[in-house]
Write a protein that holds these residues in place. Structure first.
Motif, PDB file in Angstrom:
ATOM      1  N   ARG A 206       0.852  -1.200   0.000  1.00  0.00           N
ATOM      2  CA  ARG A 206       0.000   0.000   0.000  1.00  0.00           C
ATOM      3  C   ARG A 206       0.883   1.243   0.000  1.00  0.00           C
ATOM      4  O   ARG A 206       1.926   1.279   0.644  1.00  0.00           O
ATOM      5  CB  ARG A 206      -0.928   0.043   1.212  1.00  0.00           C
ATOM      6  CG  ARG A 206      -2.138  -0.871   1.090  1.00  0.00           C
ATOM      7  CD  ARG A 206      -3.288  -0.396   1.975  1.00  0.00           C
ATOM      8  NE  ARG A 206      -4.439  -1.282   1.893  1.00  0.00           N
ATOM      9  CZ  ARG A 206      -5.360  -1.224   0.945  1.00  0.00           C
ATOM     10  NH1 ARG A 206      -5.245  -0.314  -0.018  1.00  0.00           N
ATOM     11  NH2 ARG A 206      -6.380  -2.051   0.932  1.00  0.00           N
ATOM     12  N   GLU A 208      -0.127   5.354   0.330  1.00  0.00           N
ATOM     13  CA  GLU A 208      -1.254   6.277   0.451  1.00  0.00           C
ATOM     14  C   GLU A 208      -0.907   7.437   1.365  1.00  0.00           C
ATOM     15  O   GLU A 208      -0.018   7.334   2.220  1.00  0.00           O
ATOM     16  CB  GLU A 208      -2.482   5.544   0.990  1.00  0.00           C
ATOM     17  CG  GLU A 208      -2.238   4.845   2.313  1.00  0.00           C
ATOM     18  CD  GLU A 208      -3.363   3.910   2.715  1.00  0.00           C
ATOM     19  OE1 GLU A 208      -4.393   3.917   2.037  1.00  0.00           O
ATOM     20  OE2 GLU A 208      -3.213   3.183   3.706  1.00  0.00           O
ATOM     21  N   GLU A 244       4.239   7.387  -6.229  1.00  0.00           N
ATOM     22  CA  GLU A 244       3.164   6.645  -6.886  1.00  0.00           C
ATOM     23  C   GLU A 244       3.554   6.282  -8.311  1.00  0.00           C
ATOM     24  O   GLU A 244       3.309   5.160  -8.775  1.00  0.00           O
ATOM     25  CB  GLU A 244       1.900   7.504  -6.875  1.00  0.00           C
ATOM     26  CG  GLU A 244       0.619   6.751  -7.195  1.00  0.00           C
ATOM     27  CD  GLU A 244      -0.591   7.646  -7.034  1.00  0.00           C
ATOM     28  OE1 GLU A 244      -1.513   7.291  -6.289  1.00  0.00           O
ATOM     29  OE2 GLU A 244      -0.621   8.723  -7.666  1.00  0.00           O
ATOM     30  N   ARG A 748      -7.277   7.874  -8.946  1.00  0.00           N
ATOM     31  CA  ARG A 748      -6.388   7.821  -7.769  1.00  0.00           C
ATOM     32  C   ARG A 748      -6.691   6.596  -6.922  1.00  0.00           C
ATOM     33  O   ARG A 748      -5.780   5.936  -6.407  1.00  0.00           O
ATOM     34  CB  ARG A 748      -6.532   9.102  -6.943  1.00  0.00           C
ATOM     35  CG  ARG A 748      -5.802  10.295  -7.515  1.00  0.00           C
ATOM     36  CD  ARG A 748      -5.680  11.404  -6.502  1.00  0.00           C
ATOM     37  NE  ARG A 748      -6.963  12.021  -6.220  1.00  0.00           N
ATOM     38  CZ  ARG A 748      -7.462  13.067  -6.887  1.00  0.00           C
ATOM     39  NH1 ARG A 748      -6.774  13.609  -7.874  1.00  0.00           N
ATOM     40  NH2 ARG A 748      -8.628  13.580  -6.572  1.00  0.00           N
ATOM     41  N   ARG A 752      -4.204   3.467  -5.991  1.00  0.00           N
ATOM     42  CA  ARG A 752      -3.977   3.117  -4.595  1.00  0.00           C
ATOM     43  C   ARG A 752      -4.273   1.644  -4.336  1.00  0.00           C
ATOM     44  O   ARG A 752      -3.566   0.987  -3.569  1.00  0.00           O
ATOM     45  CB  ARG A 752      -4.849   4.009  -3.712  1.00  0.00           C
ATOM     46  CG  ARG A 752      -4.632   3.773  -2.229  1.00  0.00           C
ATOM     47  CD  ARG A 752      -5.230   4.882  -1.390  1.00  0.00           C
ATOM     48  NE  ARG A 752      -6.662   4.989  -1.525  1.00  0.00           N
ATOM     49  CZ  ARG A 752      -7.306   6.034  -2.043  1.00  0.00           C
ATOM     50  NH1 ARG A 752      -6.627   7.059  -2.512  1.00  0.00           N
ATOM     51  NH2 ARG A 752      -8.627   6.060  -2.108  1.00  0.00           N
ATOM     52  N   ASN A 753      -5.296   1.113  -4.983  1.00  0.00           N
ATOM     53  CA  ASN A 753      -5.690  -0.276  -4.734  1.00  0.00           C
ATOM     54  C   ASN A 753      -4.967  -1.281  -5.624  1.00  0.00           C
ATOM     55  O   ASN A 753      -4.955  -2.467  -5.309  1.00  0.00           O
ATOM     56  CB  ASN A 753      -7.205  -0.427  -4.915  1.00  0.00           C
ATOM     57  CG  ASN A 753      -7.993   0.173  -3.768  1.00  0.00           C
ATOM     58  OD1 ASN A 753      -8.087  -0.409  -2.698  1.00  0.00           O
ATOM     59  ND2 ASN A 753      -8.551   1.354  -3.987  1.00  0.00           N
TER      60      ASN A 753
END
Length: 1087
Positions: A206, A208, A244, A748, A752-753
């Motif tokens: 993850r 975030e 990211e 987004r 993120r997932n």
């Protein structure tokens, strides 16, 4: 490292520097706390300062200053991490600068000359290194710190770095975050406490932005169950976006095997820059918003006003210019955007200089007026230039003309009519209420076309969305789908492509074509169009052509259902390009073996449920149920659960708003059934509630006859007792309640997932592999887990710094679990040397090669995890007999085989294997599934090898085997005893062989015999006392070939207790695993 000259007023400020040497013009200084006498309180304080401050002093412990005798000002010109490095700079200055300085009369002239020379050296280094950063000097300093602190391979490319705090428990550690192509790294040094963190991007679960009571804003990184928090960034959003992008780049490159051939800035992992990542992200966002082909890049952006006809107002927005398109998107909430292909532009006018206005004339007697453009002349010249560049038959024609060209050249077998037109032609004289309403819809769209244009340059506004929500007329559905998806542009610039690819794909036989044939008659079987050969043949051609175009996707279930609906409303070639748009742009990663895209959107859907349907989440804490239920919703755009006449309305919204429309409708469906879902007692009851709901969704305005419309799938009696729900009302409710959802926010959430979904799939793969391998070996679960992590990382290490790694090209998620990660010879050699217990192959590359060949059972040049673990299991946990058997087999074929003379032949075998696989997957030959089944059956029935099955070991092999034993014992506490034991065993075996030969040939006694001897171990002198005696090749007559059976060698070695103790001595596997974790990257460096 040479530094840009900077002025230093106090040479010995704070007494932090000690002068090592000096002359008239230069001084070499050492940082206190480094080198001799560097410990104690001074070292702690200086080390802390060096980490906290961003200055030259913290870069390196040595520096060189320039001075002149009559000046109190000093200039820093060089620094170094080691004394050797700084001494090289010092010697260069003495040889090349000192003599020249004597000719100057003025101190200012001397300083100017030195500064100019140093800047010249830095410029030359910059040309060689190719560093392209906003501040090259600071970046070079950061690069030096990065290399010094983390000891990563020199090829690792530092992208950028930031000052921040890393939270270790509840204590923040101030330091520096370094973002490189393959790693996230952090370093902090505070009062003797050093904190160092190195994480691979492909290991992150993850990533975030978070906030809580303690940390107002921070970046959360989850890696293998461990949480890491970074805060106190000067530019947190910028940092997060770069992180990211790097994580996404790593995932696409390592897991999706993306080569970025159309993105030069990302095609080489050794040349990745922050600017290149930002450009790529901006281009992706630009293409996704305007639904443009993959090769389009955002070149220029202008702020301006656009006059919206018939609405009589100017809307503020941005003009985005690419190679072949002029696009505009509003920024004032009017939701207006327009896409103008350069092939449609026929002129550019500048009517009013005072308002900085620009008028673009397009085909169809239409013009678009842009005003308040800051650099309108430059924009006008750019548009004219691009129109001139694209003035070719391929680009100058309108979409309609281009489509006609494609149809003229198309194969005779290709259908030029939508199936709905063939099987349900509209009756113009039919005046029933449904047909009248259909005509009213068509009239509304015609009014819209007259006001906002028709075709590729049509204005899209709020009114357009309102018309979409109410439902698209049957006659316009194919045209609007092509327009909103961007498929119209793909088709216009590729005339004749579809007919060519249909002809090329005809007759191919692959796994994809086999699956297509199996699913053809499962595609809308109740519709008349697919009960005839016309529809089935068109469906076959489209799916086969796409599988041929994109073998990476090939064919996936659910593609047949979607393509069937496309063929109903679009011509065959149009349906093909619509499928291209869906699979490659609108639903990325949906249609592959692991359906990653659909799983990501399910995770996004769960997140939206928690945000918008809190009442449901309070009742059902585990939302995985909705993931399993909604999978078909996403894969088929609700086509598989709704009647066809209702599902097409959903597809209308999808082509206009993308996946956002499907998410909105999913939330509306759950909201509508909230009471029933909350009162349900189990998942089965919840599934029944949703199924009954979908059975009762109707389209009261559909003009389709009952023969075309689908009946309710469930029990009609029960379904009729429930109230009907009109699809238009359901879609309208979805837009009213959840229409404020932004597409940017959905993207987004997808990013993120995506990390979590991929790592979950990878963890499932790992568990399946470990379950299989654990039945074959004696390692514990934790040891196997560590071994898999090391093996997988070694696999990726071969891919980190190149796009053309054979291991990366061979990686295929659709393969069996055990074959997904494999090692080539070089990767195997590096990892095996870290883990094997006796330094078996240390300093002997031939033994590595023999071990690799022995484990590579199918001779494809790759070793999988099971084969690797089984070898280690023998060495660590095997019996004395099994260990000896393994060592002996190393020296026999296929290990030590004359069939494999060099590693080049392994590469040749490997590439041949890959070529065969590629040929099979692209239709060059039919895959023999029976052969695979037989191979699998043979592996199951494979019996354990007995010692009697082993071939005899010949003279050359036995000599090499003896040398290997000597290498094993080197450095052992009982080294001398082991050497003597091997010598005794060798002598005994040779005497036994000689006696046996004499008994077999009593009439031919040897005239002379030689003493039984043994080769000295490599690196040891032949006169080592009491250890060995030399065995020369000529000591046994050449005409006599002798050999030993495995039983003879085993029996002889068992008579030596010291040898038995050595092989049965337990080895700490966990210690070797811990050592390998720390040394794995270094071994790559030393390759």
């Amino acid at each position: 490292m040479w530094l840009k000259p900077e002025e230093i007023l106090l040479k010995n400020a704070l007494k932090l520097w000690v002068t090592e040497k000096g002359n008239t013009y230069f001084v070499l200084q050492r940082r206190r706390g480094y080198g001799e006498g560097g410990g104690g309180l001074t070292g702690l304080l200086v080390g802390t300062l060096d980490t906290m401050l961003d200055s030259t002093s913290k870069v390196a412990p040595f520096r060189i200053l320039h001075q002149t005798p009559d000046s109190q000002v000093y200039w820093s010109i060089a620094c170094g991490g080691t004394k050797e490095e700084i001494n090289q700079h010092w010697e260069w200055l003495e040889k090349n600068i000192m003599r020249t300085l004597s000719v100057f009369d003025s101190s200012d002239d001397i300083t100017s000359f030195v500064q100019g020379k140093i800047r010249g050296l830095i410029a030359e280094e910059g040309k060689v290194s190719g560093v392209q950063e906003d501040d090259p000097e600071k970046f070079r300093e950061a690069l030096l710190r990065f290399e010094k602190w983390f000891d990563l391979p020199q090829k690792e490319k530092l992208v950028t770095y930031y000052s921040c705090s890393y939270w270790k428990g509840r204590v923040p550690c101030q330091g520096w975050l370094y973002l490189s192509t393959n790693f996230l790294s952090f370093y902090s040094y505070l009062l003797g406490s050093e904190v160092k963190l190195v994480v691979s991007w492909n290991e992150i679960w993850r990533l975030e932005k978070t906030s809580n009571v303690i940390l107002t804003e921070s970046i959360h990184v989850l890696v293998n169950g461990e949480d890491h928090y970074f805060s106190m960034f000067l530019h947190l959003n910028e940092t997060f976006l770069i992180m990211e992008q790097l994580a996404d780049y790593s995932i696409k490159r390592l897991f999706d095997k993306e080569t970025f051939q159309e993105e030069p800035s990302l095609s080489d992992p050794l040349q990745i820059t922050k600017r290149g990542l930002e450009t790529y992200a901006r281009n992706e966002q630009f293409r996704a918003f305007f639904r443009l082909p993959k090769g389009e890049n955002l070149l220029e952006v202008y702020e301006s006003f656009l006059w919206v006809p018939f609405s009589h107002f100017n809307t503020l927005g941005k003009i985005c210019l690419s190679e072949s398109y002029l696009c505009f998107a509003s920024q004032d909430g009017s939701q207006c955007h327009v896409i103008i292909p350069m092939r449609e532009v026929i002129g550019v006018e500048k009517p009013d200089r005072s308002s900085r206005a620009l008028t673009v004339c397009v085909r169809g007697k239409r013009a678009l007026r842009f005003s308040e453009v800051r650099d309108f002349e430059r924009l006008g010249n750019a548009i004219r230039r691009r129109c001139g560049m694209t003035d070719s038959p391929q680009h100058s024609a309108s979409p309609e003309v281009a489509m006609m060209v494609g149809q003229k050249e198309s194969s005779k077998a290709v259908s030029n009519e939508a199936l709905m037109t063939v099987f349900h032609p509209q009756d113009a004289e039919n005046l029933d209420p449904k047909m009248l309403k259909e005509k009213m819809k068509e009239q509304s769209w015609n009014i819209h076309f007259s006001e906002y244009g028709r075709g590729t340059s049509m204005f899209c506004t709020k009114k357009t969305r309102d018309l979409i929500v109410r439902g698209v007329p049957e006659a316009l559905r194919g045209e609007l789908w092509m327009l909103f998806s961007g498929a119209v542009n793909d088709m216009a610039v590729n005339p004749g492509y579809y007919s060519e690819i249909v002809d090329q794909s005809l007759g191919t036989s692959t796994l994809a074509t086999d699956e297509i044939e199996r699913d053809l008659h499962r595609s809308l079987p109740e519709h008349p169009a697919f009960q005839s050969d016309t529809g089935i043949s068109a469906l076959r051609r489209v799916l086969t052509a796409y599988a041929y175009r994109n073998p990476k996707i090939g064919y996936c279930q659910a593609m047949n259902i979607l393509t069937s609906v496309l063929l109903l409303y679009a011509k065959e070639e149009e349906a093909f390009w619509l499928l291209v748009a869906v699979c490659e742009r609108m639903l990325p990663d949906y249609f592959n073996r692991r359906i990653i895209g659909a799983l990501v959107d399910q995770a996004v859907f769960e997140e939206l449920i928690r945000m918008h349907l809190t009442q449901l989440t309070e009742h059902m804490t585990d939302l995985t149920f909705f993931s399993s239920v909604s999978l078909s919703w996403f894969l088929t755009l609700f086509i598989s659960v709704l009647p066809i006449e209702s599902a097409v309305n959903v597809v209308d919204c999808f082509f206009y708003d993308g996946i956002k429309a499907i998410l909105q409708l999913g939330l509306a469906v759950l909201d509508y059934n909230m009471e029933g879902l909350i009162s349900s007692h189990d998942d089965a009851e919840a599934v029944t509630i949703l199924s009954k709901f979908f059975d009762n969704v109707t389209n009261k305005d559909s003009p389709l006859p009952q023969t075309v419309q689908q009946n309710s799938v469930g029990n009609n009696d029960k379904a009729s007792s429930l109230s009907k729900v009109d699809i238009s009302d359901l879609i309208k409710e979805a837009y009213e309640k959840y229409g404020d959802m932004k597409s940017e926010e959905v993207e987004r959430m997808r990013k993120r997932n995506k990390l979590y979904v991929i790592q979950t799939l990878e963890d499932t793969t790992k568990q399946n592999v470990l379950r299989v391998v654990s039945q074959e070996v004696k390692f514990s679960a934790s040891q196997l887990d560590n071994l898999f992590a090391l093996f997988k990382r070694q696999h990726f290490l071969s891919c980190y710094w190149t796009m053309n790694s054979p291991v990366l090209l061979h990686h295929d998620p659709s393969l069996a679990y055990l074959e997904q990660y494999q090692l080539g010879f070089h990767q195997f050699r590096l990892l095996f040397s870290l883990l094997e217990p006796w330094s078996l192959c240390s300093g002997n590359d031939a033994l590595f090669l023999w071990a690799f060949r022995l484990l590579d059972e199918n001779q494809d040049g790759l070793v999988n995890f099971k084969e690797f673990c089984c070898a280690l299991d023998i060495l660590y946990s095997g019996t004395f007999t099994n260990k000896l058997k393994f060592l002996l087999k190393l020296h026999q074929p296929p290990g030590n085989s004359s069939q494999y003379c060099s590693f080049k032949q392994i590469i040749l075998v490997h590439m041949t294997h890959l070529c065969v696989k590629t040929a099979l997957s692209t239709g060059k030959g039919k895959v023999d599934l029976q052969a695979y089944l037989k191979q699998w059956q043979d592996e199951i029935l494979k019996k354990e090898e007995s010692i009697k099955d082993l071939p005899r070991i010949n003279q050359a092999q036995f000599i090499q085997f003896s040398k290997t034993l000597y290498n094993l014992f080197h450095g052992d506490p009982e080294e001398e005893s082991l050497y003597r034991a091997v010598a005794r065993v060798t002598s005994l075996l040779l005497r036994m062989e000689e006696v046996g030969r004499r008994l077999q040939e009593p009439t031919s006694p040897q005239k002379s015999t030689t003493s039984p001897t043994q080769a000295a171990p490599k690196g040891r002198s032949s006169n080592t006392p009491s250890t060995t005696i030399t065995l020369e090749a000529g000591s046994i007559p050449q005409e006599v070939e002798w050999s030993f059976a495995f039983e003879q060698i085993l029996a002889s070695l068992l008579n030596e207790p010291v040898l038995v103790r050595f092989f049965e001595r337990p080895v700490d596997i966990q210690a070797r695993l811990d050592h390998a974790k720390g040394a794995q990257l270094k071994s790559k460096t030393n390759k």
